[in-house]
Design a protein around this motif. Sequence first.
Motif: not given
Length: 86
Positions: A9-19, A22-24, A50-54
Amino acid sequence: EIMPSLVGSEMCIREDGAQRIINYLNASLDRQYDISSNLHSLYDYFIRMIIKAKIKMDAGIINEIIPMIDGLGDSFQEAEKIVHKK
């Protein structure tokens, strides 16, 4: 088991991969189908979380949506199995 989830989860916040993924997925929706509207709403919710978490640097927000994303992935896998049976 909680620790790997938090690390992810913390990696997801730091990285944009998941975002980006999902955008794709959102951009690839074929809007002629009714389900596309539902998926668009779901993807939009995921992106907002995801944005809120970031912004808050809160991995707990990501942990809230992970089961939903996993469930969606499971649904896609089941749909694929059904399609390939025909």
